[in-house]
Scaffold this motif. Structure first.
Motif, PDB file in Angstrom:
ATOM      1  N   TRP A  90      -2.567   1.834  -4.617  1.00 44.06           N
ATOM      2  CA  TRP A  90      -2.486   3.254  -4.271  1.00 44.06           C
ATOM      3  C   TRP A  90      -3.585   3.544  -3.253  1.00 44.06           C
ATOM      4  CZ3 TRP A  90       1.957   4.984  -5.356  1.00 44.06           C
ATOM      5  CH2 TRP A  90       2.610   4.669  -6.545  1.00 44.06           C
ATOM      6  N   LYS A  91      -3.167   3.946  -2.061  1.00 44.20           N
ATOM      7  CA  LYS A  91      -4.090   4.074  -0.934  1.00 44.20           C
ATOM      8  C   LYS A  91      -3.673   5.264  -0.064  1.00 44.20           C
ATOM      9  CE  LYS A  91      -5.887   1.145   2.857  1.00 44.20           C
ATOM     10  NZ  LYS A  91      -5.763  -0.185   3.520  1.00 44.20           N
ATOM     11  N   ASP A  92      -4.632   5.829   0.640  1.00 44.11           N
ATOM     12  CA  ASP A  92      -4.343   6.963   1.529  1.00 44.11           C
ATOM     13  C   ASP A  92      -3.738   6.437   2.830  1.00 44.11           C
ATOM     14  OD1 ASP A  92      -4.174   9.386   2.761  1.00 44.11           O
ATOM     15  OD2 ASP A  92      -6.315   9.618   3.131  1.00 44.11           O
ATOM     16  N   ILE A 139       7.438 -12.436 -12.512  1.00 40.53           N
ATOM     17  CA  ILE A 139       6.619 -11.671 -11.569  1.00 40.53           C
ATOM     18  C   ILE A 139       5.227 -11.414 -12.148  1.00 40.53           C
ATOM     19  CG2 ILE A 139       6.461  -9.559 -10.207  1.00 40.53           C
ATOM     20  CD1 ILE A 139       8.892 -11.070  -9.409  1.00 40.53           C
ATOM     21  N   LEU A 140       4.203 -11.721 -11.360  1.00 37.98           N
ATOM     22  CA  LEU A 140       2.826 -11.383 -11.723  1.00 37.98           C
ATOM     23  C   LEU A 140       2.521 -10.026 -11.090  1.00 37.98           C
ATOM     24  CD1 LEU A 140       0.062 -12.016 -12.926  1.00 37.98           C
ATOM     25  CD2 LEU A 140      -0.477 -13.319 -10.853  1.00 37.98           C
ATOM     26  N   SER A 141       2.548  -8.964 -11.897  1.00 36.63           N
ATOM     27  CA  SER A 141       2.425  -7.600 -11.384  1.00 36.63           C
ATOM     28  C   SER A 141       1.013  -7.061 -11.579  1.00 36.63           C
ATOM     29  CB  SER A 141       3.413  -6.674 -12.102  1.00 36.63           C
ATOM     30  OG  SER A 141       4.723  -7.187 -12.036  1.00 36.63           O
ATOM     31  N   ALA A 142       0.576  -6.240 -10.618  1.00 36.34           N
ATOM     32  CA  ALA A 142      -0.755  -5.614 -10.721  1.00 36.34           C
ATOM     33  C   ALA A 142      -0.750  -4.299  -9.952  1.00 36.34           C
ATOM     34  CB  ALA A 142      -1.819  -6.548 -10.164  1.00 36.34           C
ATOM     35  N   VAL A 143      -1.513  -3.330 -10.456  1.00 38.71           N
ATOM     36  CA  VAL A 143      -1.680  -2.033  -9.788  1.00 38.71           C
ATOM     37  C   VAL A 143      -3.168  -1.782  -9.593  1.00 38.71           C
ATOM     38  CG1 VAL A 143      -1.256   0.458  -9.913  1.00 38.71           C
ATOM     39  CG2 VAL A 143       0.406  -1.129 -10.882  1.00 38.71           C
ATOM     40  N   HIS A 144      -3.560  -1.402  -8.363  1.00 40.14           N
ATOM     41  CA  HIS A 144      -4.961  -1.118  -8.060  1.00 40.14           C
ATOM     42  C   HIS A 144      -5.078   0.212  -7.321  1.00 40.14           C
ATOM     43  CE1 HIS A 144      -6.015  -5.192  -9.234  1.00 40.14           C
ATOM     44  NE2 HIS A 144      -5.091  -5.667  -8.402  1.00 40.14           N
ATOM     45  N   THR A 145      -6.279   0.756  -7.294  1.00 37.82           N
ATOM     46  CA  THR A 145      -6.545   2.000  -6.563  1.00 37.82           C
ATOM     47  C   THR A 145      -7.565   1.736  -5.477  1.00 37.82           C
ATOM     48  OG1 THR A 145      -6.109   3.302  -8.555  1.00 37.82           O
ATOM     49  CG2 THR A 145      -7.283   4.404  -6.759  1.00 37.82           C
ATOM     50  N   HIS A 146      -7.250   2.111  -4.243  1.00 36.60           N
ATOM     51  CA  HIS A 146      -8.151   1.931  -3.113  1.00 36.60           C
ATOM     52  C   HIS A 146      -9.204   3.034  -3.110  1.00 36.60           C
ATOM     53  CE1 HIS A 146      -9.340   1.803   1.217  1.00 36.60           C
ATOM     54  NE2 HIS A 146      -9.140   0.499   1.049  1.00 36.60           N
ATOM     55  N   SER A 147     -10.342   2.757  -2.527  1.00 38.31           N
ATOM     56  CA  SER A 147     -11.437   3.736  -2.495  1.00 38.31           C
ATOM     57  C   SER A 147     -11.106   4.991  -1.688  1.00 38.31           C
ATOM     58  CB  SER A 147     -12.700   3.086  -1.913  1.00 38.31           C
ATOM     59  OG  SER A 147     -12.449   2.595  -0.612  1.00 38.31           O
ATOM     60  N   SER A 148     -10.057   4.936  -0.849  1.00 37.36           N
ATOM     61  CA  SER A 148      -9.660   6.096  -0.056  1.00 37.36           C
ATOM     62  C   SER A 148      -8.962   7.165  -0.892  1.00 37.36           C
ATOM     63  CB  SER A 148      -8.729   5.665   1.080  1.00 37.36           C
ATOM     64  OG  SER A 148      -7.547   5.073   0.565  1.00 37.36           O
ATOM     65  N   VAL A 149      -8.617   6.820  -2.138  1.00 34.62           N
ATOM     66  CA  VAL A 149      -7.938   7.759  -3.037  1.00 34.62           C
ATOM     67  C   VAL A 149      -8.893   8.169  -4.144  1.00 34.62           C
ATOM     68  CG1 VAL A 149      -6.026   8.040  -4.648  1.00 34.62           C
ATOM     69  CG2 VAL A 149      -5.685   6.763  -2.537  1.00 34.62           C
ATOM     70  N   LYS A 150      -9.060   9.476  -4.319  1.00 40.43           N
ATOM     71  CA  LYS A 150     -10.020   9.961  -5.319  1.00 40.43           C
ATOM     72  C   LYS A 150      -9.504   9.799  -6.737  1.00 40.43           C
ATOM     73  CE  LYS A 150     -12.319  13.299  -2.269  1.00 40.43           C
ATOM     74  NZ  LYS A 150     -12.669  14.729  -2.050  1.00 40.43           N
ATOM     75  N   SER A 151      -8.240  10.135  -6.943  1.00 39.71           N
ATOM     76  CA  SER A 151      -7.695  10.018  -8.305  1.00 39.71           C
ATOM     77  C   SER A 151      -6.199   9.734  -8.233  1.00 39.71           C
ATOM     78  CB  SER A 151      -7.936  11.302  -9.104  1.00 39.71           C
ATOM     79  OG  SER A 151      -7.244  12.395  -8.521  1.00 39.71           O
ATOM     80  N   VAL A 152      -5.715   9.003  -9.223  1.00 38.65           N
ATOM     81  CA  VAL A 152      -4.301   8.655  -9.325  1.00 38.65           C
ATOM     82  C   VAL A 152      -3.826   9.027 -10.720  1.00 38.65           C
ATOM     83  CG1 VAL A 152      -2.609   6.782  -9.252  1.00 38.65           C
ATOM     84  CG2 VAL A 152      -4.549   6.746  -7.685  1.00 38.65           C
ATOM     85  N   PRO A 153      -2.697   9.740 -10.834  1.00 41.19           N
ATOM     86  CA  PRO A 153      -2.177  10.081 -12.165  1.00 41.19           C
ATOM     87  C   PRO A 153      -1.997   8.849 -13.042  1.00 41.19           C
ATOM     88  CG  PRO A 153      -0.972  11.266 -10.455  1.00 41.19           C
ATOM     89  CD  PRO A 153      -1.863  10.288  -9.753  1.00 41.19           C
ATOM     90  N   GLU A 154      -2.226   9.032 -14.318  1.00 40.09           N
ATOM     91  CA  GLU A 154      -2.163   7.924 -15.261  1.00 40.09           C
ATOM     92  C   GLU A 154      -0.801   7.230 -15.248  1.00 40.09           C
ATOM     93  OE1 GLU A 154      -3.902   5.423 -18.187  1.00 40.09           O
ATOM     94  OE2 GLU A 154      -4.797   6.944 -16.878  1.00 40.09           O
ATOM     95  N   ASN A 199       0.860  -1.183   0.000  1.00 38.36           N
ATOM     96  CA  ASN A 199       0.000   0.000   0.000  1.00 38.36           C
ATOM     97  C   ASN A 199       0.898   1.234   0.000  1.00 38.36           C
ATOM     98  OD1 ASN A 199      -2.402  -1.528   0.260  1.00 38.36           O
ATOM     99  ND2 ASN A 199      -2.167  -1.604   2.483  1.00 38.36           N
ATOM    100  N   ALA A 200       0.624   2.171  -0.898  1.00 34.75           N
ATOM    101  CA  ALA A 200       1.448   3.376  -0.971  1.00 34.75           C
ATOM    102  C   ALA A 200       0.588   4.570  -1.348  1.00 34.75           C
ATOM    103  CB  ALA A 200       2.572   3.197  -1.987  1.00 34.75           C
TER     104      ALA A 200
END
Length: 241
Positions: free
Chosen positions: A111-113, A70-85, A47-48
């Motif tokens: 990506w998390k707050d 490596i099996l890589s994945a990127v996700h966005t948590h609901s605590s973050v409104k927006s993440v740069p592309e 979490n970052a």
């Protein structure tokens, strides 16, 4: 030099006699380091906060991809409104995924707050490892590098110095660190010994994020070029543009 009450102990020869193996050699036994789980894929989950991305972890991810499947994945948590592309694509374009069992390690970035980066590699059975430096040390250990006590201590010292003085310190502290780095890099190509270590990764990323890279002294500038000639560093540089 290690300052002692009655003498200055030169550790240069001790470092030079340490056995450094290139990171491109065969991978270590991940089951041995992470614990065997009946053949299940080990998952590293981080979490970052996207407001201060942990660049060193992205560099080490790229280095690990050169060694392991490596099996890589990127996700966005609901605590973050927006993440740069560019942060959503920080692992690059993912190729067609193979069956899960064909990978050696799962690496998921969320990506998390959070106040500071957190990492788990066994979701249900461990407390998180916190802090970019601690996570970087753990991930770099997956290369299976073996260091003697002096070398390990110097690596740890540079990691802490980079994060707490170079990245978060005052301009006076930053200047002192750059002078120390310049002196160390006058004796060897890398901060500790003859091969890239986690100290180089964390220090390079700290310099990039503080904006001090352009004012760094000559030996530091040369070292930075050596880092940037490696693909994992150059790929992270694109995130800074």
């Amino acid at each position: 030099m290690i300052q002692t009450p009655d003498a200055d102990f030169d550790v240069t020869n001790i470092i030079q006699t340490d056995e450094f193996s290139p990171l491109t050699t065969n991978g270590a036994d991940l089951d041995l380091m992470l614990g065997k789980d009946y053949g299940a894929l080990k998952d590293v989950v981080i979490n970052a906060n996207p407001s201060l991305p942990p660049l060193s972890l992205l560099v080490i991810h790229s280095l690990l991809c050169e060694r392991y499947k490596i099996l890589s994945a990127v996700h966005t948590h609901s605590s973050v409104k927006s993440v740069p592309e560019n942060l959503l694509k920080c692992f690059g374009e993912q190729t067609k995924k193979k069956p899960r069992h064909e990978y050696q390690l799962g690496f998921t970035l969320i990506w998390k707050d959070v106040p500071k980066p957190q990492m788990k590699f066994s979701i249900q059975t461990m407390c998180p490892i916190e802090g970019e430096g601690n996570i970087a040390r753990f991930l770099f250990s997956l290369f299976g590098q073996k260091y003697n006590a002096v070398t390990s201590t110097l690596i740890d010292s540079w990691v802490d110095t980079a994060l707490f003085q170079l990245k978060e310190g005052s301009s006076k502290e930053r200047g002192a660190v750059l002078r120390s780095m310049n002196a160390a890099l006058g004796k060897s190509s890398w901060l500790v010994g003859s091969e890239l270590t986690v100290a180089d990764v964390v220090a390079w990323c700290a310099l990039q994020q503080t904006g001090a890279a352009n004012t760094a002294p000559a030996n530091v500038q040369k070292w930075m070029k050596s880092c940037e000639n490696l693909a994992p560093f150059s790929s992270v540089m694109k995130l800074l543009k």
